[in-house]
Each structure stands twice: as structure tokens, then as C-alpha cells.
Design a protein around this motif. Structure first.
Motif, PDB file in Angstrom:
ATOM      1  N   GLU A  60      16.707  17.932 -32.853  1.00 15.07           N
ATOM      2  CA  GLU A  60      17.417  19.189 -32.604  1.00 15.07           C
ATOM      3  C   GLU A  60      17.123  19.749 -31.219  1.00 15.07           C
ATOM      4  O   GLU A  60      18.023  20.185 -30.507  1.00 15.07           O
ATOM      5  CB  GLU A  60      17.041  20.233 -33.643  1.00 15.07           C
ATOM      6  N   THR A  61      15.852  19.771 -30.837  1.00 11.27           N
ATOM      7  CA  THR A  61      15.502  20.346 -29.538  1.00 11.27           C
ATOM      8  C   THR A  61      16.024  19.473 -28.399  1.00 11.27           C
ATOM      9  O   THR A  61      16.476  20.001 -27.390  1.00 11.27           O
ATOM     10  CB  THR A  61      13.986  20.562 -29.412  1.00 11.27           C
ATOM     11  N   ASP A  62      15.986  18.155 -28.576  1.00 14.08           N
ATOM     12  CA  ASP A  62      16.532  17.267 -27.549  1.00 14.08           C
ATOM     13  C   ASP A  62      18.036  17.488 -27.394  1.00 14.08           C
ATOM     14  O   ASP A  62      18.560  17.555 -26.281  1.00 14.08           O
ATOM     15  CB  ASP A  62      16.253  15.803 -27.888  1.00 14.08           C
ATOM     16  N   PHE A  63      18.728  17.606 -28.528  1.00 12.16           N
ATOM     17  CA  PHE A  63      20.167  17.860 -28.493  1.00 12.16           C
ATOM     18  C   PHE A  63      20.465  19.185 -27.803  1.00 12.16           C
ATOM     19  O   PHE A  63      21.355  19.272 -26.951  1.00 12.16           O
ATOM     20  CB  PHE A  63      20.743  17.861 -29.918  1.00 12.16           C
ATOM     21  N   MET A  64      19.727  20.233 -28.169  1.00 15.21           N
ATOM     22  CA  MET A  64      19.980  21.556 -27.590  1.00 15.21           C
ATOM     23  C   MET A  64      19.646  21.589 -26.101  1.00 15.21           C
ATOM     24  O   MET A  64      20.336  22.266 -25.332  1.00 15.21           O
ATOM     25  CB  MET A  64      19.225  22.640 -28.355  1.00 15.21           C
ATOM     26  N   GLN A  65      18.615  20.855 -25.668  1.00 17.57           N
ATOM     27  CA  GLN A  65      18.310  20.759 -24.230  1.00 17.57           C
ATOM     28  C   GLN A  65      19.479  20.117 -23.489  1.00 17.57           C
ATOM     29  O   GLN A  65      19.902  20.591 -22.438  1.00 17.57           O
ATOM     30  CB  GLN A  65      17.035  19.935 -23.985  1.00 17.57           C
ATOM     31  N   ALA A  66      20.003  19.012 -24.048  1.00 19.71           N
ATOM     32  CA  ALA A  66      21.137  18.339 -23.413  1.00 19.71           C
ATOM     33  C   ALA A  66      22.375  19.233 -23.426  1.00 19.71           C
ATOM     34  O   ALA A  66      23.088  19.335 -22.425  1.00 19.71           O
ATOM     35  CB  ALA A  66      21.419  17.015 -24.128  1.00 19.71           C
ATOM     36  N   LEU A  67      22.619  19.908 -24.540  1.00 22.62           N
ATOM     37  CA  LEU A  67      23.756  20.808 -24.645  1.00 22.62           C
ATOM     38  C   LEU A  67      23.651  21.933 -23.612  1.00 22.62           C
ATOM     39  O   LEU A  67      24.619  22.249 -22.920  1.00 22.62           O
ATOM     40  CB  LEU A  67      23.841  21.395 -26.058  1.00 22.62           C
ATOM     41  N   GLY A  68      22.467  22.516 -23.495  1.00 25.15           N
ATOM     42  CA  GLY A  68      22.246  23.570 -22.510  1.00 25.15           C
ATOM     43  C   GLY A  68      22.489  23.083 -21.096  1.00 25.15           C
ATOM     44  O   GLY A  68      23.068  23.796 -20.267  1.00 25.15           O
ATOM     45  N   SER A  69      22.064  21.869 -20.826  1.00 19.48           N
ATOM     46  CA  SER A  69      22.275  21.287 -19.504  1.00 19.48           C
ATOM     47  C   SER A  69      23.769  21.156 -19.202  1.00 19.48           C
ATOM     48  O   SER A  69      24.226  21.511 -18.112  1.00 19.48           O
ATOM     49  CB  SER A  69      21.585  19.921 -19.431  1.00 19.48           C
ATOM     50  N   TYR A  70      24.544  20.644 -20.157  1.00 22.73           N
ATOM     51  CA  TYR A  70      25.992  20.519 -19.959  1.00 22.73           C
ATOM     52  C   TYR A  70      26.663  21.883 -19.842  1.00 22.73           C
ATOM     53  O   TYR A  70      27.687  22.010 -19.188  1.00 22.73           O
ATOM     54  CB  TYR A  70      26.624  19.710 -21.094  1.00 22.73           C
ATOM     55  N   ALA A  71      26.102  22.890 -20.485  1.00 25.46           N
ATOM     56  CA  ALA A  71      26.673  24.239 -20.404  1.00 25.46           C
ATOM     57  C   ALA A  71      26.180  24.985 -19.167  1.00 25.46           C
ATOM     58  O   ALA A  71      26.602  26.114 -18.919  1.00 25.46           O
ATOM     59  CB  ALA A  71      26.316  25.031 -21.667  1.00 25.46           C
ATOM     60  N   GLY A  72      25.260  24.385 -18.386  1.00 26.35           N
ATOM     61  CA  GLY A  72      24.743  25.043 -17.193  1.00 26.35           C
ATOM     62  C   GLY A  72      23.786  26.173 -17.511  1.00 26.35           C
ATOM     63  O   GLY A  72      23.700  27.146 -16.770  1.00 26.35           O
ATOM     64  N   ARG A  73      23.069  26.033 -18.619  1.00 20.53           N
ATOM     65  CA  ARG A  73      22.160  27.094 -19.061  1.00 20.53           C
ATOM     66  C   ARG A  73      20.735  26.579 -19.165  1.00 20.53           C
ATOM     67  O   ARG A  73      20.519  25.415 -19.450  1.00 20.53           O
ATOM     68  CB  ARG A  73      22.593  27.661 -20.412  1.00 20.53           C
ATOM     69  N   GLU A  74      19.817  27.477 -18.984  1.00 22.85           N
ATOM     70  CA  GLU A  74      18.389  27.201 -19.160  1.00 22.85           C
ATOM     71  C   GLU A  74      18.047  27.466 -20.621  1.00 22.85           C
ATOM     72  O   GLU A  74      18.249  28.570 -21.114  1.00 22.85           O
ATOM     73  CB  GLU A  74      17.560  28.107 -18.248  1.00 22.85           C
ATOM     74  N   VAL A  75      17.549  26.464 -21.330  1.00 24.46           N
ATOM     75  CA  VAL A  75      17.265  26.587 -22.757  1.00 24.46           C
ATOM     76  C   VAL A  75      15.846  27.108 -22.974  1.00 24.46           C
ATOM     77  O   VAL A  75      14.896  26.616 -22.382  1.00 24.46           O
ATOM     78  CB  VAL A  75      17.448  25.230 -23.478  1.00 24.46           C
ATOM     79  N   VAL A  76      15.750  28.110 -23.827  1.00 16.19           N
ATOM     80  CA  VAL A  76      14.466  28.676 -24.239  1.00 16.19           C
ATOM     81  C   VAL A  76      14.437  28.624 -25.761  1.00 16.19           C
ATOM     82  O   VAL A  76      15.357  29.125 -26.413  1.00 16.19           O
ATOM     83  CB  VAL A  76      14.304  30.138 -23.757  1.00 16.19           C
ATOM     84  N   PHE A  77      13.402  27.996 -26.324  1.00 13.78           N
ATOM     85  CA  PHE A  77      13.284  27.898 -27.772  1.00 13.78           C
ATOM     86  C   PHE A  77      12.478  29.068 -28.316  1.00 13.78           C
ATOM     87  O   PHE A  77      11.435  29.423 -27.769  1.00 13.78           O
ATOM     88  CB  PHE A  77      12.640  26.576 -28.180  1.00 13.78           C
ATOM     89  N   VAL A  78      12.983  29.635 -29.394  1.00 12.46           N
ATOM     90  CA  VAL A  78      12.332  30.758 -30.059  1.00 12.46           C
ATOM     91  C   VAL A  78      12.050  30.330 -31.497  1.00 12.46           C
ATOM     92  O   VAL A  78      12.953  30.337 -32.339  1.00 12.46           O
ATOM     93  CB  VAL A  78      13.219  32.021 -30.037  1.00 12.46           C
ATOM     94  N   PRO A  79      10.815  29.916 -31.788  1.00 12.35           N
ATOM     95  CA  PRO A  79      10.502  29.449 -33.140  1.00 12.35           C
ATOM     96  C   PRO A  79      10.335  30.619 -34.111  1.00 12.35           C
ATOM     97  O   PRO A  79       9.997  31.738 -33.714  1.00 12.35           O
ATOM     98  CB  PRO A  79       9.183  28.702 -32.961  1.00 12.35           C
ATOM     99  N   GLY A  80      10.596  30.351 -35.368  1.00 15.39           N
ATOM    100  CA  GLY A  80      10.424  31.350 -36.417  1.00 15.39           C
ATOM    101  C   GLY A  80      10.850  30.775 -37.750  1.00 15.39           C
ATOM    102  O   GLY A  80      11.348  29.656 -37.831  1.00 15.39           O
ATOM    103  N   THR A  81      10.665  31.540 -38.779  1.00  9.93           N
ATOM    104  CA  THR A  81      11.143  31.126 -40.093  1.00  9.93           C
ATOM    105  C   THR A  81      12.664  31.197 -40.098  1.00  9.93           C
ATOM    106  O   THR A  81      13.278  31.779 -39.187  1.00  9.93           O
ATOM    107  CB  THR A  81      10.591  32.048 -41.194  1.00  9.93           C
TER     108      THR A  81
END
Length: 181
Positions: A60-81
Motif C-alpha cells: 500500500e505505501t509503495d503504491f501510494m508513493q508512486a501514485l503521489g509521484s505521478y500526481a506531483g505530490r509529496e506523500v506523508v503517511f499518517v498512521p492510526g487505527t
């Protein structure tokens, strides 16, 4: 005359350095100015791991990093329940939740990605809810009222999948292996 030609020569030579310096400064500024994509992740320790430096790893995090890159965004993960992520999304504290199963109840408050981001092979979804299917399709979702962000992320997902296609055909098992590069 020699002093004047030296000044002209020094000025002429310094122009490319000035242009390169301005170009480098513009590049650094544009990288710093990338908008954030705050991604809620809700099952760290099972499918997602975190190293000592605080970096997250997993499908999931790898996918979201790649997705953020294609969207031109800096990805920040916020963990939680799951509940924390859901409430943060509702309040606008995060932009997207990754790796969730689409249900009619969730579609009332969330807008789901057009393309799935993966599958979970289990009779329960990632939140423990019993589902009738053995394979659950996982999506990412934004707030229901954030149509612009979903359009942006769906376009980025189209580009990502177009550059790294995922085969869903059962006939690909006999196909020659593709390079992972």
C-alpha cells in the motif's frame, strides 16, 4: 584595453553560471512547493512495516508513493487505527485512506478510486468485517465531497498502471517473465 576585454570576458563567462544558478534555485523551489498528499494508513505491523528511520514499507505505501509521484505530490503517511483514519478523513486532517474495501456504507461518505490498488486474499477485510468473497479488492478513498482530488488521483493511477501494467489474466502465468526495471 586589456582591462576592458578582461571585464567583457569575465562578464560573458559568468552569464552561464548565473543562469545555471537561477535554474537550480527554481528547481529546488519547485520541489519544495509540491503539495502534500496526507495518506492515512491503518494497519501498520501487519501489511505495512516501519523502519528505524520512520519510513513505511509495504504494498500500500509503495503504491501510494508512486501514485503521489505521478500526481506531483509529496506523500506523508499518517498512521492510526481504522477509526482514527476514518475520522481524520472526515475532518480533512488527511486527504486519502489507502487499502480499503469498497462497501455501500463507506460509499456514502467516501469517494473510491476507479482502479483497485490490490487484493487481499482473505474472507475478512482489513478491518475484520466478514465478506462473502475470498478475494477482497482494495481501493484508496478520499472524502465524498473532494471530487477534484479523486479526479487528480485517478488520472495519476491511470498513468501509473499504464507505465507498470498489472495483468489480471490467468493466461499470464505461462508467459515469459518480464523485467522488474
Amino acid at each position: 584595453m586589456k582591462k576592458r576585454s578582461f571585464r567583457f570576458f569575465a562578464s560573458f563567462i559568468s552569464i552561464p553560471f548565473l543562469v545555471c544558478g537561477l535554474s537550480l534555485q527554481f528547481t529546488v523551489s519547485s520541489v519544495q512547493a509540491r503539495p502534500l498528499l496526507r495518506v492515512g494508513i491503518h494497519h501498520v505491523g501487519t501489511d505495512i512495516t516501519q523502519d528505524a528511520a520512520g519510513n513505511f514499507y509495504g504494498m500500500e505505501t509503495d503504491f501510494m508513493q508512486a501514485l503521489g509521484s505521478y500526481a506531483g505530490r509529496e506523500v506523508v503517511f499518517v498512521p492510526g487505527t481504522w477509526e482514527e483514519c476514518r475520522f481524520r478523513l472526515e475532518r480533512g486532517e488527511i486527504d486519502v485512506i489507502s487499502g480499503i474495501v469498497k462497501t455501500p456504507q463507506r460509499e456514502q461518505t467516501m469517494r473510491f478510486s476507479r482502479l483497485m490498488m490490490g487484493r487481499a486474499n482473505d474472507s475478512r477485510d482489513v478491518h475484520g468485517t466478514l465478506l462473502p468473497h475470498r478475494v477482497n479488492q482494495l481501493y484508496f478513498a478520499v472524502r465524498r465531497d473532494d471530487e477534484a482530488l479523486m479526479q487528480e488521483l485517478d488520472l495519476a493511477a491511470d498513468q501509473l498502471i499504464g507505465n507498470r501494467p498489472i495483468s489480471t489474466s490467468s493466461t499470464t502465468a505461462s508467459a515469459a517473465p518480464q523485467s522488474s526495471g
